[in-house]
Design a protein around this motif. Structure first.
Motif, mmCIF file in Angstrom:
data_model
loop_
_atom_site.group_PDB
_atom_site.id
_atom_site.type_symbol
_atom_site.label_atom_id
_atom_site.label_comp_id
_atom_site.label_asym_id
_atom_site.label_seq_id
_atom_site.Cartn_x
_atom_site.Cartn_y
_atom_site.Cartn_z
ATOM 1 N N SER A 127 -33.589 7.246 50.372
ATOM 2 C CA SER A 127 -32.674 8.357 50.644
ATOM 3 C C SER A 127 -32.313 9.064 49.329
ATOM 4 C CB SER A 127 -31.403 7.887 51.366
ATOM 5 O OG SER A 127 -30.706 9.002 51.894
ATOM 6 N N ALA A 128 -31.325 9.974 49.399
ATOM 7 C CA ALA A 128 -30.890 10.713 48.216
ATOM 8 C C ALA A 128 -29.839 9.913 47.464
ATOM 9 C CB ALA A 128 -30.316 12.067 48.620
ATOM 10 N N GLY A 129 -29.886 10.005 46.154
ATOM 11 C CA GLY A 129 -28.913 9.318 45.320
ATOM 12 C C GLY A 129 -28.876 9.955 43.946
ATOM 13 N N THR A 130 -27.901 9.574 43.152
ATOM 14 C CA THR A 130 -27.744 10.171 41.826
ATOM 15 C C THR A 130 -27.417 9.108 40.796
ATOM 16 O OG1 THR A 130 -26.968 12.276 42.740
ATOM 17 C CG2 THR A 130 -26.417 11.819 40.455
ATOM 18 N N VAL A 131 -28.167 9.113 39.712
ATOM 19 C CA VAL A 131 -27.884 8.244 38.578
ATOM 20 C C VAL A 131 -27.140 9.076 37.537
ATOM 21 C CG1 VAL A 131 -28.860 6.838 36.723
ATOM 22 C CG2 VAL A 131 -29.899 6.788 39.005
ATOM 23 N N GLU A 132 -25.902 8.688 37.277
ATOM 24 C CA GLU A 132 -25.065 9.442 36.350
ATOM 25 C C GLU A 132 -25.155 8.839 34.953
ATOM 26 O OE1 GLU A 132 -21.169 10.398 37.590
ATOM 27 O OE2 GLU A 132 -21.838 11.252 39.492
ATOM 28 N N LEU A 133 -25.291 9.723 33.962
ATOM 29 C CA LEU A 133 -25.443 9.318 32.575
ATOM 30 C C LEU A 133 -24.417 10.031 31.711
ATOM 31 C CD1 LEU A 133 -29.315 9.776 32.487
ATOM 32 C CD2 LEU A 133 -28.150 7.590 32.682
ATOM 33 N N ILE A 134 -23.954 9.342 30.695
ATOM 34 C CA ILE A 134 -23.109 9.976 29.698
ATOM 35 C C ILE A 134 -23.973 10.146 28.453
ATOM 36 C CG2 ILE A 134 -22.138 7.869 28.680
ATOM 37 C CD1 ILE A 134 -19.974 10.862 29.537
ATOM 38 N N VAL A 135 -23.966 11.349 27.892
ATOM 39 C CA VAL A 135 -24.837 11.668 26.764
ATOM 40 C C VAL A 135 -23.978 12.093 25.586
ATOM 41 C CG1 VAL A 135 -26.754 13.105 25.973
ATOM 42 C CG2 VAL A 135 -26.611 12.442 28.377
ATOM 43 N N SER A 136 -24.269 11.567 24.424
ATOM 44 C CA SER A 136 -23.529 11.955 23.236
ATOM 45 C C SER A 136 -24.013 13.311 22.753
ATOM 46 C CB SER A 136 -23.701 10.911 22.131
ATOM 47 O OG SER A 136 -23.091 11.355 20.937
ATOM 48 N N GLY A 137 -23.142 14.310 22.861
ATOM 49 C CA GLY A 137 -23.506 15.639 22.389
ATOM 50 C C GLY A 137 -23.606 15.715 20.883
ATOM 51 N N ALA A 138 -23.077 14.668 20.190
ATOM 52 C CA ALA A 138 -23.139 14.644 18.735
ATOM 53 C C ALA A 138 -24.519 14.227 18.226
ATOM 54 C CB ALA A 138 -22.084 13.688 18.191
ATOM 55 N N ASP A 139 -25.361 13.726 19.140
ATOM 56 C CA ASP A 139 -26.706 13.292 18.750
ATOM 57 C C ASP A 139 -27.696 14.414 19.045
ATOM 58 O OD1 ASP A 139 -29.129 12.130 18.282
ATOM 59 O OD2 ASP A 139 -28.898 10.493 19.714
ATOM 60 N N PRO A 140 -28.189 15.106 18.020
ATOM 61 C CA PRO A 140 -29.087 16.247 18.260
ATOM 62 C C PRO A 140 -30.430 15.856 18.860
ATOM 63 C CG PRO A 140 -28.992 15.720 15.912
ATOM 64 C CD PRO A 140 -27.947 14.871 16.584
ATOM 65 N N THR A 141 -30.784 14.573 18.773
ATOM 66 C CA THR A 141 -32.074 14.134 19.333
ATOM 67 C C THR A 141 -32.008 13.971 20.844
ATOM 68 O OG1 THR A 141 -31.591 11.757 19.152
ATOM 69 C CG2 THR A 141 -32.495 12.864 17.207
ATOM 70 N N GLY A 142 -30.778 13.838 21.373
ATOM 71 C CA GLY A 142 -30.639 13.636 22.815
ATOM 72 C C GLY A 142 -31.011 12.237 23.263
ATOM 73 N N GLU A 143 -31.185 11.313 22.315
ATOM 74 C CA GLU A 143 -31.604 9.956 22.662
ATOM 75 C C GLU A 143 -30.431 9.074 23.085
ATOM 76 O OE1 GLU A 143 -34.719 8.749 22.775
ATOM 77 O OE2 GLU A 143 -35.537 10.709 22.278
ATOM 78 N N SER A 144 -29.212 9.453 22.705
ATOM 79 C CA SER A 144 -28.049 8.603 22.975
ATOM 80 C C SER A 144 -27.494 8.872 24.365
ATOM 81 C CB SER A 144 -26.974 8.838 21.904
ATOM 82 O OG SER A 144 -27.466 8.554 20.629
ATOM 83 N N PHE A 145 -28.187 8.362 25.394
ATOM 84 C CA PHE A 145 -27.647 8.488 26.748
ATOM 85 C C PHE A 145 -27.461 7.102 27.342
ATOM 86 C CE2 PHE A 145 -32.271 9.029 27.210
ATOM 87 C CZ PHE A 145 -32.580 8.121 28.212
ATOM 88 N N TYR A 146 -26.386 6.979 28.139
ATOM 89 C CA TYR A 146 -25.990 5.685 28.667
ATOM 90 C C TYR A 146 -25.747 5.776 30.167
ATOM 91 C CZ TYR A 146 -24.830 5.044 23.711
ATOM 92 O OH TYR A 146 -24.880 5.001 22.347
ATOM 93 N N PHE A 147 -26.058 4.697 30.851
ATOM 94 C CA PHE A 147 -25.814 4.608 32.292
ATOM 95 C C PHE A 147 -24.320 4.551 32.566
ATOM 96 C CE2 PHE A 147 -24.970 1.720 35.904
ATOM 97 C CZ PHE A 147 -25.555 2.449 36.923
ATOM 98 N N LEU A 148 -23.870 5.406 33.474
ATOM 99 C CA LEU A 148 -22.475 5.392 33.907
ATOM 100 C C LEU A 148 -22.326 4.682 35.245
ATOM 101 C CD1 LEU A 148 -20.708 8.851 33.353
ATOM 102 C CD2 LEU A 148 -20.000 6.619 32.507
ATOM 103 N N GLU A 149 -23.042 5.201 36.224
ATOM 104 C CA GLU A 149 -22.976 4.647 37.575
ATOM 105 C C GLU A 149 -24.071 5.282 38.417
ATOM 106 O OE1 GLU A 149 -19.634 5.992 39.968
ATOM 107 O OE2 GLU A 149 -19.223 7.548 38.495
ATOM 108 N N MET A 150 -24.302 4.702 39.574
ATOM 109 C CA MET A 150 -25.205 5.329 40.530
ATOM 110 C C MET A 150 -24.416 5.639 41.789
ATOM 111 S SD MET A 150 -28.872 4.151 42.067
ATOM 112 C CE MET A 150 -29.850 5.336 43.025
ATOM 113 N N ASN A 151 -24.447 6.880 42.193
ATOM 114 C CA ASN A 151 -23.803 7.296 43.435
ATOM 115 C C ASN A 151 -24.831 7.215 44.555
ATOM 116 O OD1 ASN A 151 -21.129 7.963 42.497
ATOM 117 N ND2 ASN A 151 -22.070 9.668 41.417
ATOM 118 N N THR A 152 -24.606 6.279 45.452
ATOM 119 C CA THR A 152 -25.583 6.004 46.507
ATOM 120 C C THR A 152 -25.320 6.880 47.728
ATOM 121 O OG1 THR A 152 -24.181 4.152 47.201
ATOM 122 C CG2 THR A 152 -26.002 3.651 45.721
#
Length: 668
Positions: free
Chosen positions: A270-295
């Motif tokens: 079915s449809a779902g969403t994986v939410e991530l928090i991303v550090s805008g201070a990291d110009p590479t965009g590599e610093s993203f972390y799992f927050l939660e999954m909305n099922t």
């Protein structure tokens, strides 16, 4: 394919599901509480079943009442929408026992990912980046303080079963934890039946990025690009867009593959969403972390539909019926840009206080969404209310969602401004002006977003979109034109002594603490010596009209208030008075009415339930100290002392329902 489905929800999402089901030839059943008896979604459905009182805990949250409605109507499947029972595994299991299909993910996936504490443990085991924090059981406030001190401030306290911005508090100090921990617990208990809380490090300069996933029961899981939802207030999303102006193709691929891997690990479909928090201070965009999954289906799903051309509700129904997904990952593209703004019943001019009441006037720039994923000429409105209806204290304050699509991000934002200008909403406070101001904001246009955007850009509160000199002169010309038209109509009343008066063309407009000299002419006006060419289709009694000024089109809301005019356009309210130029010098001699002094009173700023009194009679209080907590629209609001003093009298009791401006207590 199912012949009949029941929608276990209300408002705009119930309307949304009904429309797709109707297009698929599927009959629908609505369930409704006392408060929703005359709501549009009840009228739209083929059948409707009453399930109890207005309070959600006695109606929409009672699984047995939903199941009994299925039995009565013969519904073969249930679409839960979002919120309410959409992420409750026990509800899915109860439906399965009755041989009723759930249009959503399996119970085990909901159980695994719906619990924020357990989902973080699973994500960590799967090798997914998670935010540093404490995911065990927190005993009490003192335990929460020790944990927060160990993690290091700022920290975020979250209800384990929370969602939609409810049950969340940001703490910058030990005092914030002591004040907020119990509120988070209560919100979690009241909204989700679960008072467990977890605490995690708050990421600096955070951007909220989420990946839409879609899977079938045959092992296929796809990611449908990302959405950026960084514009938030009190952790509740206000603006969402797809794609994100921050995410690169490589970053999108990494996030998407990670979201798919996590989904497959729990057997998701079915449809779902994986939410991530991303550090805008990291110009590479590599610093993203799992927050939660909305099922479940997200509120902001229309922006994904607009750029992919995929009807997510239709795919959810087809997956629940056992069909395979008709597309592969290579088929998922990005066509244009889409932005969604949430129109809430809250007043940004009064600190975003919740507003309830009757919709005396309600109309939108296009008809409510009828099936085209991009709406009408790029404008789509998903709404669950109608003129004459009531926004109550029992449910979420969202009135509608405005979705625009354009070839570029700027085109989608420009469409938002134009459409927001043309929304009519009278009878209660709303945030339309604020949304328009956001769309015009230079920082939003540049894509430099964080979840702290609103707090950073409006630290002293919202007073309206900042107008330039041309806009101020334009509004002054409009007010003078309105006053001239008003006086001309009054002059046509028969039998006046000395004949009909002439309103003249020379006016003085008082507005924004300034004075503008206006001379009305053919096809425009001269304001402070500058000619503005324009037209206007307003006449007395018309609340919304269209004006042009030097080729720029404006939607103008105009109301007469005594001798003053209240005019709203382009995200700002103006209060102005127009006087014949020859009389303007005498206005300084008019006596102003002084409002009563209420500075010693704590007034209830919105209709709500007095949850807690923090002080008693005779207590000394300091400025900023919590005095009372009022719950409105499922959110707790702490009311603080504006100045130091001593509590003289308490005028309300805990558990009492209060109206706007009810006196809670008085200070000596």
């Amino acid at each position: 394919m199912f012949e009949k489905i029941l929608i276990a929800n209300r408002g705009e999402i119930a309307c949304r599901v009904i429309k797709t089901a109707r297009r698929m030839g599927i009959a629908t059943v609505a369930v409704y509480s006392d408060a929703d008896a005359r709501a549009p979604f009840v009228q739209m459905a083929d059948e409707a079943v009453h399930i109890g009182p207005a309070a959600a805990a006695e109606s929409y949250l009672v699984a047995e009442k939903i199941i009994e409605a299925c039995r009565q109507t013969g519904a073969e499947a249930v679409h839960p929408g979002y919120g309410f029972l959409s992420e409750r595994a026990s509800f899915v299991e109860a439906l399965e026992k009755e041989n009723i299909a759930f249009i959503g993910p399996p119970a085990n996936a909901i159980a695994a990912m719906g619990d924020k504490i357990e989902s973080k443990k699973l994500a960590k085991e799967a090798g997914v980046n998670v935010v540093p924090g404490f995911v065990g059981e927190i005993e009490d406030t003192e335990h929460a303080v020790r944990i927060s001190n160990d993690i290091g401030y700022p920290v975020m306290m979250k209800a384990s079963a929370g969602g939609g911005g409810k049950g969340m508090r940001l703490a910058y100090s030990e005092q914030d934890v002591r004040e907020g921990f119990e509120s988070v617990r209560r919100e979690g208990k009241n909204s989700f039946g679960d008072d467990r809380v977890f605490i995690e490090k708050f990421i600096e300069d955070p951007r909220h990025i989420e990946i839409q996933v879609l899977g079938d029961k045959h092992g296929t899981v796809l990611y449908l690009n990302e959405r950026e939802c960084s514009i938030q207030r009190r952790h509740q999303k206000v603006v969402e867009e797809a794609p994100s102006p921050f995410v690169s193709p490589e970053m999108r691929r990494k996030m998407g593959e990670q979201a798919v891997a996590l989904s497959q690990a729990v057997g998701y479909h079915s449809a779902g969403t994986v939410e991530l928090i991303v550090s805008g201070a990291d110009p590479t965009g590599e610093s993203f972390y799992f927050l939660e999954m909305n099922t479940r289906l997200q509120v902001e799903h229309p922006v994904t539909e607009a750029i992919t051309g995929i009807d997510l509700v239709e795919q959810m129904i087809r997956v629940a019926a056992g069909e395979k997904l008709p597309m592969t990952q290579d088929d998922i593209g990005i066509d244009g840009w889409s932005i969604e703004t949430r129109i809430y019943a809250e007043d940004p001019y009064r600190g975003f206080l919740p507003s309830t009441g009757r919709l005396v006037r309600y109309s939108t720039p296009v008809e409510a969404w009828a099936g085209d994923l991009r709406g009408n000429d790029g404008v789509r409105v998903d709404s669950g209310v109608q003129e004459g209806g009531e926004v109550s204290i029992f449910y979420d304050p969202m009135i509608a969602k405005l979705i625009t699509w354009g070839e570029t991000r700027d085109a989608a934002a420009d469409l938002q401004i134009k459409a927001l200008d043309r929304i009519e909403l009278d009878g209660l406070g709303h945030n339309v002006d604020f949304l328009s101001a956001l769309m015009q904001h230079s920082r939003f246009r540049s894509g430099e977003l964080t979840t702290g955007f609103i707090a950073e850009e409006y630290p002293e509160g919202f007073t309206g979109a900042e107008p330039d000199e041309h806009m101020l002169r334009t509004v002054a010309g409009l007010v003078a034109g309105a006053q001239c038209t008003w006086d001309a109509r009054a002059g046509r009343i028969s039998g006046q002594l000395n004949g009909p008066p002439s309103p003249g063309s020379e006016w003085t407009v008082k507005m924004e603490g300034r004075q503008f000299d206006v001379t009305l002419g053919e096809g425009g006006a001269t304001v402070d010596g500058q000619w503005i060419e324009g037209t206007w289709d307003w006449h007395p009694g018309k609340s919304l009209s269209t004006a042009t000024a030097d080729g720029k089109e404006l939607g103008v809301h105009l109301h007469r208030n005594g001798a003053w005019w209240n005019l709203t356009t382009h995200g700002r309210r103006y209060r102005a008075m127009a006087l014949p130029a020859r009389l303007a010098p005498h206005a300084a001699h008019m006596i102003e009415k002084v409002p009563p002094d209420t500075s010693k009173m704590l007034l209830c700023p919105m209709p709500g339930l007095l949850v807690k009194l923090h002080v008693g009679e005779g207590d000394a209080v300091d400025a900023g100290q919590p005095l009372a907590t009022v719950e409105a629209m499922k959110m707790e609001n702490i009311l603080r002392a504006e100045k130091a003093g001593t509590v003289a009298t308490i005028n309300a009791a805990e558990g009492e329902t209060l109206v706007v401006d009810a006196v809670i207590l008085e200070l000596e």
